[in-house]
Design a protein around this motif. Structure first.
Motif, short mmCIF file in Angstrom:
data_model
loop_
_atom_site.label_atom_id
_atom_site.label_comp_id
_atom_site.label_asym_id
_atom_site.label_seq_id
_atom_site.Cartn_x
_atom_site.Cartn_y
_atom_site.Cartn_z
N PRO A 8 101.24 87.81 86.90
CA PRO A 8 102.58 87.26 86.62
C PRO A 8 102.74 86.97 85.12
CG PRO A 8 101.54 86.09 88.44
CD PRO A 8 100.50 87.00 87.87
N VAL A 9 103.96 87.09 84.63
CA VAL A 9 104.25 86.85 83.21
C VAL A 9 103.78 85.47 82.78
CG1 VAL A 9 106.16 86.48 81.59
CG2 VAL A 9 106.15 88.49 83.07
N SER A 10 103.96 84.47 83.61
CA SER A 10 103.55 83.12 83.24
C SER A 10 102.04 83.04 83.02
CB SER A 10 104.00 82.11 84.30
OG SER A 10 103.49 82.47 85.57
N THR A 13 101.07 84.88 79.80
CA THR A 13 101.46 84.06 78.65
C THR A 13 100.45 82.94 78.42
OG1 THR A 13 103.78 84.57 79.07
CG2 THR A 13 103.31 82.67 77.66
N GLY A 65 105.99 86.21 77.04
CA GLY A 65 106.56 84.97 77.57
C GLY A 65 108.07 84.88 77.42
N TYR A 66 108.58 85.47 76.35
CA TYR A 66 110.03 85.39 76.09
C TYR A 66 110.85 86.17 77.11
CZ TYR A 66 114.30 85.00 73.32
OH TYR A 66 115.58 84.72 72.90
N THR A 67 110.19 87.02 77.88
CA THR A 67 110.91 87.73 78.94
C THR A 67 111.23 86.80 80.11
OG1 THR A 67 108.91 88.48 80.11
CG2 THR A 67 109.78 89.91 78.35
N GLN A 68 110.56 85.66 80.17
CA GLN A 68 110.76 84.72 81.28
C GLN A 68 111.09 83.31 80.82
OE1 GLN A 68 107.81 85.04 84.37
NE2 GLN A 68 108.00 82.88 84.90
N PHE A 69 110.66 82.93 79.63
CA PHE A 69 110.82 81.57 79.15
C PHE A 69 111.72 81.53 77.92
CE2 PHE A 69 106.47 81.79 80.95
CZ PHE A 69 106.63 80.89 81.99
N SER A 70 112.31 80.36 77.69
CA SER A 70 113.07 80.17 76.46
C SER A 70 112.10 79.88 75.31
CB SER A 70 114.04 78.99 76.62
OG SER A 70 113.32 77.76 76.67
N HIS A 120 114.96 74.88 84.36
CA HIS A 120 114.54 76.28 84.50
C HIS A 120 114.55 76.70 85.95
CE1 HIS A 120 112.61 79.98 83.43
NE2 HIS A 120 111.59 79.73 84.24
#
Length: 120
Positions: A8-10, A13, A65-70, A120
């Motif tokens: 997962p992206v998280s 990251t 991370g920027y694909t999922q988080f601010s 979020h």
């Protein structure tokens, strides 16, 4: 690499930020123990070399991370991980005494995480 990109992206990251912070902590503070008698410019050059590896993890971490988080969420995540890496480094590597203030700082970071991630 396929194994990593299937995570997962998280998780990608966090793992990249964790690796980045290990290098960052050694770049910023490792010279205090290892190069205390060397001229400051020698320590700066060695630190700069170590920091290159920090950026090799930091830049992909932020891009992924920027694909999922601010940006704000990435920054708070970075700071929590920084404190999580720094505390054992300071206590075990630099032999600094553990202070209760570290706990209070960590609790403040928990509050920061709550406020940044609550919408979020």
């Amino acid at each position: 690499m396929t194994f990593f990109t299937s995570m997962p992206v998280s998780l990608q990251t966090v793992l990249l930020l964790l690796a980045s912070n290990v290098f960052m902590t050694f770049a910023w503070y490792g010279h205090l123990r290892n190069m205390s008698t060397a001229p400051w410019y020698a320590a700066a050059l060695v630190s700069w070399g170590i920091a290159l590896f920090e950026y090799m993890f930091q830049v992909p971490a932020n891009r992924i991370g920027y694909t999922q988080f601010s940006v704000a969420q990435l920054k708070i995540m970075q700071e929590v991980i920084t404190l999580s890496v720094f505390l054992p480094f300071a206590v075990f590597y630099l032999k600094e005494p553990f202070k209760l203030d570290y706990l209070w700082a960590a609790l403040c970071m928990v509050g920061a995480v709550y406020f940044i991630f609550r919408s979020h």
